[in-house]
Design a protein around this motif. Structure first.
Motif, PDB file in Angstrom:
ATOM      1  N   CYS A   4      83.000  17.744 -11.662  1.00 46.08           N
ATOM      2  CA  CYS A   4      82.400  16.609 -10.464  1.00 46.08           C
ATOM      3  C   CYS A   4      81.050  17.073 -10.533  1.00 46.08           C
ATOM      4  CB  CYS A   4      82.943  16.903  -9.206  1.00 46.08           C
ATOM      5  SG  CYS A   4      84.743  16.158  -9.064  1.00 46.08           S
ATOM      6  N   SER A   5      80.632  18.214 -10.600  1.00 51.16           N
ATOM      7  CA  SER A   5      79.046  18.438 -10.305  1.00 51.16           C
ATOM      8  C   SER A   5      78.386  18.027 -11.364  1.00 51.16           C
ATOM      9  CB  SER A   5      78.886  19.813 -10.181  1.00 51.16           C
ATOM     10  OG  SER A   5      79.265  20.599 -11.133  1.00 51.16           O
ATOM     11  N   ALA A   6      78.673  17.683 -12.539  1.00 50.71           N
ATOM     12  CA  ALA A   6      78.113  17.130 -13.737  1.00 50.71           C
ATOM     13  C   ALA A   6      78.149  15.580 -13.793  1.00 50.71           C
ATOM     14  CB  ALA A   6      79.054  17.637 -15.132  1.00 50.71           C
ATOM     15  N   MET A   7      78.838  15.040 -12.778  1.00 47.79           N
ATOM     16  CA  MET A   7      78.767  13.555 -12.699  1.00 47.79           C
ATOM     17  C   MET A   7      77.572  13.031 -11.812  1.00 47.79           C
ATOM     18  SD  MET A   7      81.132  12.656 -14.524  1.00 47.79           S
ATOM     19  CE  MET A   7      82.070  13.773 -15.378  1.00 47.79           C
ATOM     20  N   PRO A   8      77.025  11.801 -12.020  1.00 50.54           N
ATOM     21  CA  PRO A   8      76.047  11.209 -11.297  1.00 50.54           C
ATOM     22  C   PRO A   8      76.289  11.210  -9.725  1.00 50.54           C
ATOM     23  CG  PRO A   8      76.537   9.933 -12.989  1.00 50.54           C
ATOM     24  CD  PRO A   8      77.634  11.027 -12.764  1.00 50.54           C
ATOM     25  N   TRP A   9      77.371  11.275  -9.157  1.00 49.56           N
ATOM     26  CA  TRP A   9      77.814  11.177  -7.877  1.00 49.56           C
ATOM     27  C   TRP A   9      78.344  12.167  -7.564  1.00 49.56           C
ATOM     28  CZ3 TRP A   9      80.511   8.739 -12.116  1.00 49.56           C
ATOM     29  CH2 TRP A   9      81.488   9.329 -12.278  1.00 49.56           C
ATOM     30  N   GLY A  10      78.393  13.445  -8.302  1.00 50.49           N
ATOM     31  CA  GLY A  10      78.931  15.005  -7.816  1.00 50.49           C
ATOM     32  C   GLY A  10      77.898  15.504  -7.023  1.00 50.49           C
ATOM     33  N   ASP A  11      78.446  16.542  -6.148  1.00 54.27           N
ATOM     34  CA  ASP A  11      77.730  17.210  -5.057  1.00 54.27           C
ATOM     35  C   ASP A  11      77.792  18.719  -5.772  1.00 54.27           C
ATOM     36  OD1 ASP A  11      76.628  18.724  -3.195  1.00 54.27           O
ATOM     37  OD2 ASP A  11      77.680  18.098  -1.598  1.00 54.27           O
ATOM     38  N   PRO A  12      76.752  19.310  -6.440  1.00 52.99           N
ATOM     39  CA  PRO A  12      76.879  20.634  -7.141  1.00 52.99           C
ATOM     40  C   PRO A  12      76.821  21.668  -5.979  1.00 52.99           C
ATOM     41  CG  PRO A  12      74.666  19.714  -7.216  1.00 52.99           C
ATOM     42  CD  PRO A  12      75.336  18.507  -6.502  1.00 52.99           C
ATOM     43  N   SER A  13      76.961  21.401  -4.913  1.00 51.10           N
ATOM     44  CA  SER A  13      77.131  22.359  -3.901  1.00 51.10           C
ATOM     45  C   SER A  13      78.327  22.455  -3.054  1.00 51.10           C
ATOM     46  CB  SER A  13      75.861  22.422  -2.893  1.00 51.10           C
ATOM     47  OG  SER A  13      76.075  21.260  -1.861  1.00 51.10           O
ATOM     48  N   TYR A  14      79.179  21.305  -3.396  1.00 51.55           N
ATOM     49  CA  TYR A  14      80.543  21.081  -2.753  1.00 51.55           C
ATOM     50  C   TYR A  14      81.605  22.006  -3.197  1.00 51.55           C
ATOM     51  CZ  TYR A  14      84.883  19.386  -0.875  1.00 51.55           C
ATOM     52  OH  TYR A  14      86.096  19.354  -0.376  1.00 51.55           O
ATOM     53  N   LYS A  15      82.120  23.032  -2.565  1.00 57.98           N
ATOM     54  CA  LYS A  15      83.273  23.944  -3.128  1.00 57.98           C
ATOM     55  C   LYS A  15      84.593  23.428  -2.500  1.00 57.98           C
ATOM     56  CE  LYS A  15      80.211  28.099  -3.009  1.00 57.98           C
ATOM     57  NZ  LYS A  15      80.059  29.361  -2.826  1.00 57.98           N
ATOM     58  N   SER A  16      85.472  23.401  -3.400  1.00 61.65           N
ATOM     59  CA  SER A  16      86.894  22.821  -3.144  1.00 61.65           C
ATOM     60  C   SER A  16      87.729  23.793  -2.556  1.00 61.65           C
ATOM     61  CB  SER A  16      87.510  22.654  -4.711  1.00 61.65           C
ATOM     62  OG  SER A  16      86.965  21.402  -5.282  1.00 61.65           O
ATOM     63  N   ALA A  17      88.469  23.424  -1.336  1.00 57.90           N
ATOM     64  CA  ALA A  17      89.307  24.469  -0.650  1.00 57.90           C
ATOM     65  C   ALA A  17      90.208  24.633  -1.698  1.00 57.90           C
ATOM     66  CB  ALA A  17      89.776  23.569   0.744  1.00 57.90           C
ATOM     67  N   ASN A  18      90.800  23.882  -2.476  1.00 56.77           N
ATOM     68  CA  ASN A  18      91.926  24.228  -3.458  1.00 56.77           C
ATOM     69  C   ASN A  18      91.686  23.806  -4.868  1.00 56.77           C
ATOM     70  OD1 ASN A  18      94.399  24.678  -4.868  1.00 56.77           O
ATOM     71  ND2 ASN A  18      95.473  24.535  -3.075  1.00 56.77           N
ATOM     72  N   PHE A  19      90.863  24.534  -5.555  1.00 53.41           N
ATOM     73  CA  PHE A  19      90.190  24.002  -6.978  1.00 53.41           C
ATOM     74  C   PHE A  19      91.424  23.413  -7.730  1.00 53.41           C
ATOM     75  CE2 PHE A  19      88.463  25.148 -10.839  1.00 53.41           C
ATOM     76  CZ  PHE A  19      87.545  23.847 -11.123  1.00 53.41           C
ATOM     77  N   LEU A  20      92.533  24.276  -7.984  1.00 58.37           N
ATOM     78  CA  LEU A  20      93.591  24.313  -9.021  1.00 58.37           C
ATOM     79  C   LEU A  20      94.133  22.686  -8.433  1.00 58.37           C
ATOM     80  CD1 LEU A  20      94.969  27.754  -9.386  1.00 58.37           C
ATOM     81  CD2 LEU A  20      93.438  26.272 -10.955  1.00 58.37           C
ATOM     82  N   GLN A  21      94.283  22.614  -7.325  1.00 54.44           N
ATOM     83  CA  GLN A  21      95.072  21.221  -7.063  1.00 54.44           C
ATOM     84  C   GLN A  21      94.012  20.307  -7.155  1.00 54.44           C
ATOM     85  OE1 GLN A  21      98.495  22.060  -6.799  1.00 54.44           O
ATOM     86  NE2 GLN A  21      98.118  19.901  -6.063  1.00 54.44           N
ATOM     87  N   HIS A  22      92.893  20.241  -6.898  1.00 56.48           N
ATOM     88  CA  HIS A  22      91.726  19.265  -6.991  1.00 56.48           C
ATOM     89  C   HIS A  22      91.792  18.957  -8.845  1.00 56.48           C
ATOM     90  CE1 HIS A  22      87.752  17.438  -7.296  1.00 56.48           C
ATOM     91  NE2 HIS A  22      87.391  18.197  -8.278  1.00 56.48           N
TER      92      HIS A  22
END
Length: 185
Positions: A133-151
């Motif tokens: 997500c952080s590599a995408m133009p719309w991605g937020d490089p500071s947003y941390k997923s609460a459950n990264f594996l599910q994401h």
């Protein structure tokens, strides 16, 4: 949800629903017996050998079916229906390989990242930034997923590069999709 999909949600201290992201009590998770009955009673043909198998046993059958394995071995890699005519700019971010946000393993494509994290970090409760997500133009490089594996499992089942032209805006992409759809019918 099936047990396999729900399991990663139960591995964290404060489980969140994989659909609505609301907290839930794992002790109150109930089996859907009516769904289990339906899966045990309905039969469907295997996509490889055409043998009729109950839906409850289909996953197991398909994973061991020689015809399915043969089909998968002979299946070409997916390629876009219409190749892009636009040149690839040299200054674009790397959206093909990623670094594991847990251990720093490098050069993982999306599928390898999912596999790596499921095999090596299934029980890691840390909140991390999704490198895809952080590599995408719309991605937020500071947003941390609460459950990264599910994401990862729910949001990154395909490569964005296959479907997204990063050089056109959303309206132009919609118009191109509509034009292609109309031309096919």
């Amino acid at each position: 949800f099936c047990g396999e999909c729900l399991q990663p949600c139960l591995q964290v201290p404060s489980p969140l629903c994989p659909l609505c992201r609301m907290p839930f009590d794992p002790k109150k998770v109930e089996k859907a017996s009516s769904v289990e009955k339906q899966l045990a009673s309905y039969k469907a043909p295997c996509r490889g050998c055409s043998k009729k198998v109950t839906l409850a046993k289909m996953r197991s059958h398909v994973s061991s079916c020689a015809k399915v394995q043969e089909q998968m071995a002979n299946c070409p890699k997916f390629v876009p229906v219409v190749p892009t005519s636009q040149p690839i700019p040299s200054n674009i971010p790397n959206r093909s390989t990623f670094v594991c946000p847990y251990c720093g393993a490098r050069n993982l494509d999306q599928q390898e990242l999912v596999k790596h994290c499921m095999e090596n970090h299934r029980n890691d409760p840390n909140k991390v930034v999704c490198p895809v997500c952080s590599a995408m133009p719309w991605g937020d490089p500071s947003y941390k997923s609460a459950n990264f594996l599910q994401h990862l499992l729910h949001r990154h089942k395909f490569s964005y590069d296959t479907f997204v032209d990063y050089n056109i805006d959303e309206e132009a992409a919609l118009q191109a999709a509509l034009a292609l759809s109309l031309s096919e019918n």
